[in-house]
Design a protein around this motif. Structure first.
Motif, mmCIF file in Angstrom:
data_model
loop_
_atom_site.group_PDB
_atom_site.id
_atom_site.type_symbol
_atom_site.label_atom_id
_atom_site.label_comp_id
_atom_site.label_asym_id
_atom_site.label_seq_id
_atom_site.Cartn_x
_atom_site.Cartn_y
_atom_site.Cartn_z
ATOM 1 N N ALA A 48 -8.352 -4.021 11.986
ATOM 2 C CA ALA A 48 -7.086 -3.539 11.798
ATOM 3 C C ALA A 48 -5.834 -4.300 12.187
ATOM 4 O O ALA A 48 -5.932 -5.292 13.133
ATOM 5 N N LEU A 49 -4.394 -4.227 11.716
ATOM 6 C CA LEU A 49 -3.220 -4.729 12.315
ATOM 7 C C LEU A 49 -2.175 -3.836 12.663
ATOM 8 O O LEU A 49 -1.982 -2.745 11.893
ATOM 9 N N ASP A 50 -1.638 -4.121 13.750
ATOM 10 C CA ASP A 50 -0.535 -3.284 14.294
ATOM 11 C C ASP A 50 0.692 -4.090 14.174
ATOM 12 O O ASP A 50 0.936 -5.118 14.591
ATOM 13 N N VAL A 58 0.106 1.304 19.535
ATOM 14 C CA VAL A 58 -0.817 1.554 18.570
ATOM 15 C C VAL A 58 -2.072 0.821 18.537
ATOM 16 O O VAL A 58 -3.333 1.016 18.500
ATOM 17 N N ALA A 59 -1.939 -0.799 19.096
ATOM 18 C CA ALA A 59 -2.908 -1.518 19.040
ATOM 19 C C ALA A 59 -3.938 -1.160 20.124
ATOM 20 O O ALA A 59 -5.367 -1.285 20.054
ATOM 21 N N ILE A 113 -7.210 -1.631 7.949
ATOM 22 C CA ILE A 113 -6.264 -0.479 8.400
ATOM 23 C C ILE A 113 -4.959 -1.384 8.748
ATOM 24 O O ILE A 113 -5.075 -2.549 9.545
ATOM 25 N N VAL A 114 -3.736 -1.152 8.383
ATOM 26 C CA VAL A 114 -2.357 -1.563 8.543
ATOM 27 C C VAL A 114 -1.669 -0.404 9.243
ATOM 28 O O VAL A 114 -1.513 0.539 8.409
ATOM 29 N N ALA A 115 -1.158 -0.438 10.263
ATOM 30 C CA ALA A 115 -0.356 0.585 11.065
ATOM 31 C C ALA A 115 0.900 0.046 11.772
ATOM 32 O O ALA A 115 0.946 -1.108 12.177
ATOM 33 N N THR A 116 2.018 0.855 11.470
ATOM 34 C CA THR A 116 3.289 0.588 12.313
ATOM 35 C C THR A 116 3.871 1.530 12.764
ATOM 36 O O THR A 116 3.961 2.780 12.310
ATOM 37 N N ARG A 117 4.438 1.570 14.016
ATOM 38 C CA ARG A 117 5.049 2.599 14.769
ATOM 39 C C ARG A 117 6.431 2.242 15.260
ATOM 40 O O ARG A 117 6.479 1.137 16.091
ATOM 41 N N SER A 131 5.032 -4.312 1.082
ATOM 42 C CA SER A 131 4.377 -5.276 0.043
ATOM 43 C C SER A 131 3.333 -6.119 0.817
ATOM 44 O O SER A 131 2.313 -6.388 0.169
ATOM 45 N N GLU A 132 3.857 -6.685 2.070
ATOM 46 C CA GLU A 132 2.918 -7.532 2.483
ATOM 47 C C GLU A 132 1.757 -6.950 3.191
ATOM 48 O O GLU A 132 0.659 -7.201 3.201
ATOM 49 N N ALA A 133 2.140 -5.651 3.579
ATOM 50 C CA ALA A 133 1.024 -4.886 4.160
ATOM 51 C C ALA A 133 0.001 -4.664 2.929
ATOM 52 O O ALA A 133 -1.179 -4.301 3.227
#
Length: 254
Positions: A48-50, A58-59, A113-117, A131-133
């Protein structure tokens, strides 16, 4: 006049406040974070990537549910603070790296998983970040975006952007939910779910967390007092300047 880039400006705004964001109660909890945890819990553990980790919440939520987690942020001070908190919590599968959302230093198909908050409204280019995600996600991988969401009505949108920009000049734009759906789909994702939430922000802590100068804090209060009734009702502006805004969650697959 300044010759600083936007990325340098964001780093300068948030680096000195890194520990405040790790300790922030409003960032450490929320209905969106609970919904996110439910979504991730339904999947097999993976990498996973935060993205734009800020205080790392999130991490920290991902770590017990993942094989490995990378907390990634533009600010060296933020990643250092998240790394220290992960060590304190004994999260041995969590690492931290520094860089821009628009230029990820990871190979193709590196994450499940890629997540951003609460990060994307600071990005210089949301399309480039998405696009990078998409590039670093495995086929069938999951994207989850959580952020402040702008109202669809232009009047309310303008007032929200004004409040945020005066408080924090590194703010770029909060997008509407419909615009977010368009952005996610344009990046090659298929939207699965979306949800909206309401979050009350206590004025003093909201200002102190980013160390907004007193003159700018007073400008926000003055705007609140001038606001038309539609704005006061929607944002539930209180006498002390506290208010309520909308946030959203979108989950999508590539």
């Amino acid at each position: 006049m300044t010759d600083r880039t936007h990325e340098a400006f964001v780093d300068a705004q948030f680096g000195p406040q890194a520990q405040a964001y790790v300790a922030s109660a409003v960032h450490a909890r929320g209905d969106d974070l609970a919904r996110f945890t439910d979504i991730v819990s339904a999947r097999p553990p993976g990498a996973a990537l935060d993205l734009g980790c800020g205080g790392g919440h999130v991490a920290f939520a991902l770590a017990p549910l993942s094989l490995s987690v990378v907390a990634y942020d533009l600010s060296e001070a933020m990643t250092a603070a998240v790394r220290a908190e992960a060590d304190r919590r004994g999260l041995s599968n969590l690492s931290a790296q520094c860089g821009a959302a628009e230029r990820l230093p990871f190979p193709d198909a590196a994450f499940d998983i890629v997540a951003t908050r609460h990060s994307a409204h600071h990005w210089n280019s949301v399309p480039a970040g998405l696009s990078e995600a998409r590039r670093v996600l495995k086929p069938g991988g999951l994207l989850v975006v959580m952020d402040v969401v702008a109202p669809e009505q232009p009047l309310l949108d303008t007032w929200l952007q004004a409040f945020d920009l005066i408080r924090d000049p590194s703010h770029v734009r909060a997008y509407s939910l419909s615009h977010w759906r368009d952005l996610v789909e344009a990046a090659g994702f298929a939207v699965e779910t979306s949800a909206r939430f309401r979050v009350r922000l206590e004025f003093r802590s909201w200002i102190e967390r980013i160390r907004t100068p007193a003159v700018q804090a007073e400008a926000i209060r003055a705007l609140g007092k001038l606001a038309p009734s539609e704005v006061v009702r929607h944002f539930e502006i209180e006498p002390d300047g506290s208010f309520t805004l909308d946030t959203m969650l979108i989950s999508a697959r590539c």
